[in-house]
Scaffold this active site. Sequence first.
Site, PDB file in Angstrom:
ATOM      1  N   ARG A 124       0.808  -1.218   0.000  1.00  0.00           N
ATOM      2  CA  ARG A 124       0.000   0.000   0.000  1.00  0.00           C
ATOM      3  C   ARG A 124       0.843   1.270   0.000  1.00  0.00           C
ATOM      4  NH1 ARG A 124      -4.999  -1.054   2.311  1.00  0.00           N
ATOM      5  NH2 ARG A 124      -5.747   0.799   1.249  1.00  0.00           N
ATOM      6  N   GLN A 130       1.077   2.529  -6.461  1.00  0.00           N
ATOM      7  CA  GLN A 130      -0.197   3.207  -6.148  1.00  0.00           C
ATOM      8  C   GLN A 130      -1.250   3.028  -7.232  1.00  0.00           C
ATOM      9  OE1 GLN A 130       0.220   7.248  -4.775  1.00  0.00           O
ATOM     10  NE2 GLN A 130       1.455   6.574  -3.041  1.00  0.00           N
ATOM     11  N   ASP A 133      -3.284  -0.127  -6.614  1.00  0.00           N
ATOM     12  CA  ASP A 133      -3.861  -0.312  -5.276  1.00  0.00           C
ATOM     13  C   ASP A 133      -5.394  -0.370  -5.344  1.00  0.00           C
ATOM     14  OD1 ASP A 133      -4.604  -0.289  -2.638  1.00  0.00           O
ATOM     15  OD2 ASP A 133      -3.363   1.418  -2.056  1.00  0.00           O
TER      16      ASP A 133
HETATM   17  P1  NAD Z   1      -8.122   0.009   7.120  1.00  0.00           P
HETATM   18  O1  NAD Z   1      -9.238  -0.312   6.178  1.00  0.00           O
HETATM   19  O2  NAD Z   1      -7.200  -1.075   7.550  1.00  0.00           O
HETATM   20  O3  NAD Z   1      -8.724   0.685   8.445  1.00  0.00           O
HETATM   21  C1  NAD Z   1      -9.528   1.850   8.350  1.00  0.00           C
HETATM   22  C2  NAD Z   1      -9.152   2.801   9.452  1.00  0.00           C
HETATM   23  O4  NAD Z   1      -9.609   2.296  10.704  1.00  0.00           O
HETATM   24  C3  NAD Z   1      -7.650   3.020   9.624  1.00  0.00           C
HETATM   25  O5  NAD Z   1      -7.364   4.391   9.443  1.00  0.00           O
HETATM   26  C4  NAD Z   1      -7.381   2.568  11.050  1.00  0.00           C
HETATM   27  O6  NAD Z   1      -6.378   3.339  11.695  1.00  0.00           O
HETATM   28  C5  NAD Z   1      -8.728   2.754  11.701  1.00  0.00           C
HETATM   29  N1  NAD Z   1      -8.940   1.999  12.956  1.00  0.00           N
HETATM   30  C6  NAD Z   1      -8.577   0.729  13.250  1.00  0.00           C
HETATM   31  N2  NAD Z   1      -8.943   0.413  14.514  1.00  0.00           N
HETATM   32  C7  NAD Z   1      -9.561   1.499  15.032  1.00  0.00           C
HETATM   33  C8  NAD Z   1     -10.169   1.794  16.283  1.00  0.00           C
HETATM   34  N3  NAD Z   1     -10.186   0.896  17.260  1.00  0.00           N
HETATM   35  N4  NAD Z   1     -10.711   3.013  16.460  1.00  0.00           N
HETATM   36  C9  NAD Z   1     -10.687   3.942  15.458  1.00  0.00           C
HETATM   37  N5  NAD Z   1     -10.133   3.716  14.252  1.00  0.00           N
HETATM   38  C10 NAD Z   1      -9.568   2.521  14.040  1.00  0.00           C
HETATM   39  O7  NAD Z   1      -7.254   1.199   6.536  1.00  0.00           O
HETATM   40  P2  NAD Z   1      -6.936   1.531   5.029  1.00  0.00           P
HETATM   41  O8  NAD Z   1      -7.884   2.554   4.539  1.00  0.00           O
HETATM   42  O9  NAD Z   1      -6.805   0.264   4.274  1.00  0.00           O
HETATM   43  O10 NAD Z   1      -5.537   2.223   5.182  1.00  0.00           O
HETATM   44  C11 NAD Z   1      -4.521   1.535   5.905  1.00  0.00           C
HETATM   45  C12 NAD Z   1      -3.265   2.340   5.950  1.00  0.00           C
HETATM   46  O11 NAD Z   1      -2.659   2.361   4.684  1.00  0.00           O
HETATM   47  C13 NAD Z   1      -3.489   3.796   6.343  1.00  0.00           C
HETATM   48  O12 NAD Z   1      -2.416   4.195   7.129  1.00  0.00           O
HETATM   49  C14 NAD Z   1      -3.462   4.512   5.048  1.00  0.00           C
HETATM   50  O13 NAD Z   1      -3.095   5.853   5.162  1.00  0.00           O
HETATM   51  C15 NAD Z   1      -2.391   3.687   4.358  1.00  0.00           C
HETATM   52  N6  NAD Z   1      -2.473   3.828   2.916  1.00  0.00           N
HETATM   53  C16 NAD Z   1      -1.430   4.429   2.327  1.00  0.00           C
HETATM   54  C17 NAD Z   1      -1.449   4.606   0.963  1.00  0.00           C
HETATM   55  C18 NAD Z   1      -0.288   5.264   0.308  1.00  0.00           C
HETATM   56  O14 NAD Z   1       0.632   5.659   0.954  1.00  0.00           O
HETATM   57  N7  NAD Z   1      -0.312   5.347  -0.974  1.00  0.00           N
HETATM   58  C19 NAD Z   1      -2.519   4.161   0.216  1.00  0.00           C
HETATM   59  C20 NAD Z   1      -3.577   3.531   0.860  1.00  0.00           C
HETATM   60  C21 NAD Z   1      -3.528   3.375   2.226  1.00  0.00           C
END
Ligand code: NAD
Length: 410
Positions: A124, A130, A133
């Site tokens: 990710r 990207q 993704d």
């Molecule tokens: P996810 O679907 O795994 O989770 C969604 C959100 O739920 C996350 O932000 C997580 O911190 C939050 N969460 C988990 N437990 C929680 C709790 N108990 N209370 C409140 N919130 C809670 O997340 P995602 O959307 O798949 O993204 C995962 C990570 O990957 C993030 O850090 C995101 O920024 C990163 N990401 C980075 C890129 C990039 O750099 N290009 C692209 C996509 C995602």
Amino acid sequence: MSTLWAGVVRQTAPAERRVAVVPTAVAGLRGAGFEVLVQAGAGAGARYTDQDYTDAGASVLSEEDLYARADVLLSVTAPDPAVLRLLRPGQALMGLLRPLAEPRLIRDLAAAGITAISLDGVPRTLSRAQTMDALSSQASVAGYKAVIVAAEAYDRYLPLLMTAAGVARPAQILVLGAGVAGLQAIATAHRLGAVVSGYDVRPEAQEEIRSLGADTLDLPAVTEATASGGYARALTGDEQRTQREALAAVMGRFDIVIATAQVLGGPPPLLVDEDALRALRPGAVAVDLASGPLGGNVYGSRPGETTYTKNGVAVIGAAELAATVPRAASEAYARNIGALLTHMTREGRLHIDLDDEIQAGVVITHEGGVMHPAAAKAVAALAPDSDEPPDTHTAADTTLDGGGYGPRSA
Ligand code: NAD
């Protein structure tokens, strides 16, 4: 130079309306050296006709002919196990295969000599990955649609409206979990004029919430809640209790709650418990994007169903929202899968190279073996020669809905 034949399958899962390649993406694939075959009716759920694909330069075929001629089958989700009989050794299958949730399919694909490639495993945070993704592209669609679903179920306006008939106050919306889906939900709700608050346990999410014009919810701090790859870690029992109590205490302020929290490698955390639901006023709406077989963020949410609490709060179990916006979701997915396919192809053939960081994440089975360690672990946990699922504890440990399946060392 030989040509790789890419076959776009028709999705069979109930309510699945997406397609892996849209007609406008066909020219790009052909330009990159692929021939595109499309199963008759593959685009119907997103209202693309077979003629649209033919006009774009693809060949439309029956299911049997497609599987017979394609080198790589392109799918959105895992296919029905019944199509395994149509696959032949050496063929490849690419899609969001959820290998940790579907270890039996992975075992059978390996046994059949299929190269299974899963977009859930695209790293990710790797910037060159990207465009591939698909978890992010589909989560973004789901986050947007969550607000539309909530607005539809809500019995007032979202924006502040001043009319001759009086002033309508704006809806107060709380978004729980500010990953890709949550941030898109915050942005969408903000654009529709609601007053939005966001909440996440990862410290780095706070600034992202504020940058979208939303307030952050000030709850007792949870420290160091970020795990590897930017994902949240599972909270301890005490932390979860504190979090739920704090959320229940503020819940009465909100009209709509949109919950998107996931934890890598485990079931989604329960955030809105019975007390919190009771604190919401009649007519309030809770949309649970984490709702699934392993639970959800909202107490009692059922995937694909809307239920009502005794005090008239709508609880919407909304696990597969991207499939309900099929054109936008398919257009984005087509770019993701096209980019991954192009990345993995050399001189008209799939070039499997597990030293490549992207391929190390996505190649699940190859030449009869399960290559991805986390998937191999899930397959090993299956009872031998059994169609039974692995024992519940192991399955819960390794299954993830919509959150990828982490690094190969997982
Ligand atoms: P996810 O679907 O795994 O989770 C969604 C959100 O739920 C996350 O932000 C997580 O911190 C939050 N969460 C988990 N437990 C929680 C709790 N108990 N209370 C409140 N919130 C809670 O997340 P995602 O959307 O798949 O993204 C995962 C990570 O990957 C993030 O850090 C995101 O920024 C990163 N990401 C980075 C890129 C990039 O750099 N290009 C692209 C996509 C995602």
